[in-house]
Write a protein that holds these residues in place. Structure first.
Motif, short mmCIF file in Angstrom:
data_model
loop_
_atom_site.label_atom_id
_atom_site.label_comp_id
_atom_site.label_asym_id
_atom_site.label_seq_id
_atom_site.Cartn_x
_atom_site.Cartn_y
_atom_site.Cartn_z
N GLY A 280 50.25 -51.21 14.77
CA GLY A 280 49.92 -51.09 16.20
C GLY A 280 50.72 -51.62 17.28
O GLY A 280 51.23 -51.11 18.29
N MET A 281 51.35 -53.09 16.81
CA MET A 281 51.90 -53.64 17.85
C MET A 281 53.29 -53.00 17.81
O MET A 281 53.85 -52.60 18.98
CB MET A 281 52.06 -55.05 17.40
CG MET A 281 51.07 -55.79 17.72
SD MET A 281 51.30 -57.83 17.32
CE MET A 281 52.55 -58.10 18.61
N VAL A 282 53.76 -52.47 16.69
CA VAL A 282 55.19 -51.76 16.58
C VAL A 282 55.04 -50.35 17.34
O VAL A 282 55.83 -50.08 18.21
CB VAL A 282 55.78 -51.63 15.32
CG1 VAL A 282 57.23 -50.93 15.18
CG2 VAL A 282 56.00 -52.85 14.45
N ALA A 283 53.84 -49.59 17.20
CA ALA A 283 53.79 -48.58 18.00
C ALA A 283 53.68 -48.87 19.48
O ALA A 283 54.26 -47.67 19.98
CB ALA A 283 52.54 -47.63 17.46
N GLY A 284 53.26 -49.93 19.84
CA GLY A 284 53.11 -50.12 21.23
C GLY A 284 54.67 -50.36 21.80
O GLY A 284 54.65 -49.91 22.80
N PHE A 285 55.23 -51.18 21.05
CA PHE A 285 56.64 -51.60 21.28
C PHE A 285 57.46 -50.11 21.52
O PHE A 285 58.04 -49.89 22.60
CB PHE A 285 57.22 -52.29 20.30
CG PHE A 285 58.32 -53.26 20.51
CD1 PHE A 285 59.38 -52.71 21.59
CD2 PHE A 285 58.51 -54.37 20.19
CE1 PHE A 285 60.47 -53.60 21.99
CE2 PHE A 285 59.48 -55.21 20.67
CZ PHE A 285 60.34 -55.05 21.52
N GLY A 286 57.20 -49.30 20.62
CA GLY A 286 57.86 -47.86 20.44
C GLY A 286 57.50 -47.00 21.70
O GLY A 286 58.32 -46.21 22.17
N ILE A 287 56.02 -47.15 21.92
CA ILE A 287 55.74 -46.31 23.13
C ILE A 287 56.38 -46.71 24.60
O ILE A 287 57.07 -45.81 25.00
CB ILE A 287 54.27 -46.45 23.23
CG1 ILE A 287 53.49 -45.66 21.96
CG2 ILE A 287 53.76 -45.79 24.54
CD1 ILE A 287 51.79 -46.02 22.04
#
Lengths: 143, 256
Positions: free
Chosen positions: A111-118
């Motif tokens: 989820g944190m990596v997805a947030g970073f990616g978003i």
């Protein structure tokens, strides 16, 4: 006599690892989903807080030289150290948390990596309507 | 020939060629990755975290590598993590991006407990994305395109009385050819379990070392740019890996 009920609850798992270092095995898909969104929220909330801290401390540092009793070189060295710590803190905290969660609660890390990616994807989309300066022509700090 | 930093205007809003082609490149790369992943029956539970790790790692690597390539004068910009989210600043170096993507994808694959490597799906996608992205670099005349040349395909720079190498187009042409080669090799028995990706990276590093002689990047030492040192290092690392693991990687190549 059943002795199981009398066994004290250990904070460690069967491998002897502390609970906070144990890898969580997800069984329920709803739990995976919840942890994923917790990770996304952690990324954005954490970085908003860190940005505010940097912003606030930046103002503090600007006014700091007048508060230092030492020599100019001492105060500038101290200011440089502070600057470096504040500049590197978001990297260390974000990457540290992602790696920590990757090996304990993997869905939070995802989820944190997805947030970073978003956030990065939004920036790339915005780059379409901004003049982008490459590093060969960009002078540091002057953009 | 004049630079075309603005590709077109939509409702009064200029669409910049650099940003536009970067976006198209990433979308094309992602699209190809998904096609390859489906072909390789790579589950989405693995594709999503590894692709996300590679994307974020690549963006960080591209930016952080600027410290190595352009010097510590860029530290205030590079060390500030939030400058990554400033759309006015270019992403950085593609070589750093490749290295960062590899590390990010590797960490993600270890975190999900993956034993074997399906990362070969990335190899053609990276070549395709680089080829498309270079069109934007060419149209915006990034880094002044290249060094002066007298070759017939040299491009005139506005305000200069000499021609320069259209270096981004060399990169684009190589990557299109490399994309085709990687597609042709993707089912070869020796190009599995991460070998195609390593081969793809090594090929680009080899090409990049030589194309740097036509580019405008800052010379670091021995007449070579930081990108050339990085390319040589990357290429050597892959060659050493292949040589060291040749018995395991290429079993039928060994004498009986």
């Amino acid at each position: 006599m059943n002795t199981e009920n009398n066994t004290p609850i250990s904070p460690n798992d069967s491998d002897g690892k502390p609970k906070w270092l144990t890898r969580k095995e997800y069984i329920d898909p709803a739990e995976k989903k919840r942890d994923f969104w917790i990770g996304v929220a952690i990324f954005f909330v954490l970085n908003i807080v860190l940005t505010l801290c940097q912003w606030g401390l930046g103002f503090g540092l600007l006014s700091a030289p007048s508060n230092f009793a030492g020599t100019d070189s001492a105060s500038s060295t101290l200011a440089s150290i502070f600057y470096l710590v504040f500049a590197l803190a978001p990297w260390v905290i974000n990457i540290g948390l992602i790696i920590y969660f990757a090996f304990t609660r993997s869905q939070i890390a995802l989820g944190m990596v997805a947030g970073f990616g978003i956030a990065l994807a939004i920036v790339i989309c915005l780059g379409v309507i901004f003049t982008v300066w490459c590093f060969a022509t960009l002078s540091a700090g002057s953009y | 020939m004049t630079p075309m930093p603005v590709l077109f205007i939509v409702g009064g809003v200029p669409v910049y060629s650099h940003g536009f082609f970067l976006l198209v490149a990433l979308l094309a790369g992602l699209g190809w990755l998904l096609i390859e992943a489906k072909r390789r029956r790579w589950s989405k539970e693995e594709v999503i975290p590894i692709a996300l790790g590679a994307f974020v790692g690549g963006m960080i690597g591209a930016r952080v590598s600027i410290l190595f390539f352009n010097g510590f004068e860029y530290a205030p910009l590079v060390l500030n993590m939030y400058a990554l989210f400033d759309p006015r600043i270019g992403p950085g170096s593609i070589l750093g991006g490749v290295a960062g993507a590899y590390i990010g994808g590797y960490i993600a694959s270890k975190a999900i407990g993956k034993k074997s490597c399906s990362c070969d799906a990335f190899a053609p996608a990276m070549a395709l994305a680089t080829a498309i992205g270079r069109v934007g670099c060419f149209l915006s005349f990034e880094d002044g395109l290249g060094r002066p040349t007298t070759l017939p395909w040299g491009v005139p720079l506005p305000g200069a009385d000499y021609l320069v190498h259209p270096a981004p187009l060399y990169d684009m042409a190589f990557n299109l050819v490399w994309f085709g080669i990687l597609l042709a090799l993707r089912d070869h028995k020796w190009m599995q379990n991460g070998n195609l990706l390593k081969f793809g990276i090594a090929g680009y590093a080899f090409f990049r070392f030589f194309v740097e002689f036509a580019r405008n990047n800052q010379v670091m030492a021995l007449g070579l740019t930081g990108q050339q040192f990085a390319s040589a290092l990357l290429f050597a690392a892959v060659v050493v890996y292949f040589v060291k693991n040749r018995e395991k990687l290429f079993p039928s190549a060994q004498p009986a």
